[in-house]
Write an enzyme that holds these catalytic residues in place. Structure first.
Site, PDB file in Angstrom:
ATOM      1  N   SER A  54     -59.191  36.236  79.746  1.00 53.28           N
ATOM      2  CA  SER A  54     -58.661  36.253  78.384  1.00 53.28           C
ATOM      3  C   SER A  54     -58.141  37.643  78.045  1.00 53.28           C
ATOM      4  O   SER A  54     -58.901  38.608  78.033  1.00 53.28           O
ATOM      5  CB  SER A  54     -59.764  35.868  77.395  1.00 53.28           C
ATOM      6  N   VAL A  59     -61.976  44.402  77.874  1.00 53.58           N
ATOM      7  CA  VAL A  59     -62.091  44.625  79.316  1.00 53.58           C
ATOM      8  C   VAL A  59     -60.905  44.006  80.055  1.00 53.58           C
ATOM      9  O   VAL A  59     -60.292  44.641  80.917  1.00 53.58           O
ATOM     10  CB  VAL A  59     -63.425  44.062  79.857  1.00 53.58           C
ATOM     11  N   CYS A  60     -60.563  42.757  79.743  1.00 59.90           N
ATOM     12  CA  CYS A  60     -59.447  42.094  80.430  1.00 59.90           C
ATOM     13  C   CYS A  60     -58.123  42.790  80.122  1.00 59.90           C
ATOM     14  O   CYS A  60     -57.276  42.943  80.999  1.00 59.90           O
ATOM     15  CB  CYS A  60     -59.377  40.621  80.040  1.00 59.90           C
ATOM     16  N   ASP A  61     -57.956  43.213  78.879  1.00 57.92           N
ATOM     17  CA  ASP A  61     -56.745  43.921  78.495  1.00 57.92           C
ATOM     18  C   ASP A  61     -56.630  45.230  79.268  1.00 57.92           C
ATOM     19  O   ASP A  61     -55.581  45.539  79.837  1.00 57.92           O
ATOM     20  CB  ASP A  61     -56.750  44.188  76.993  1.00 57.92           C
ATOM     21  N   THR A  64     -55.820  44.596  82.992  1.00 56.69           N
ATOM     22  CA  THR A  64     -54.421  44.207  83.196  1.00 56.69           C
ATOM     23  C   THR A  64     -53.499  45.411  83.058  1.00 56.69           C
ATOM     24  O   THR A  64     -52.573  45.593  83.854  1.00 56.69           O
ATOM     25  CB  THR A  64     -54.025  43.103  82.205  1.00 56.69           C
TER      26      THR A  64
END
Length: 70
Positions: A54, A59-61, A64
């Site tokens: 997501s 963290v995912c942002d 990426t």
């Protein structure tokens, strides 16, 4: 304390943990045309897998963004 949380709540993951050096288990995902592909579709190719559940999480942002910078 659980090693995996979602929004601060401990969660239980299904399946076996994949450790560094383990062969990737077979999987099915959707490609850019929403067609199913499996690990077998990439046989004899170098494959980099970056999992981002997501992009609306910090963290995912960050993962990426770092991946794109590198």
């Amino acid at each position: 304390m659980a090693s995996v949380t979602f929004k601060g709540t401990p969660v239980t993951l299904a399946g076996n943990e994949v450790k560094v050096g383990d062969p990737a288990p077979d999987f099915t995902v959707l490609d850019e045309n929403l067609q199913e592909v499996t690990l077998g579709n990439f046989r004899n190719q170098v494959l980099l897998i970056s999992v981002v559940p997501s992009l609306d999480t910090g963290v995912c942002d960050a993962q990426t963004r770092k991946f794109n910078e590198e």
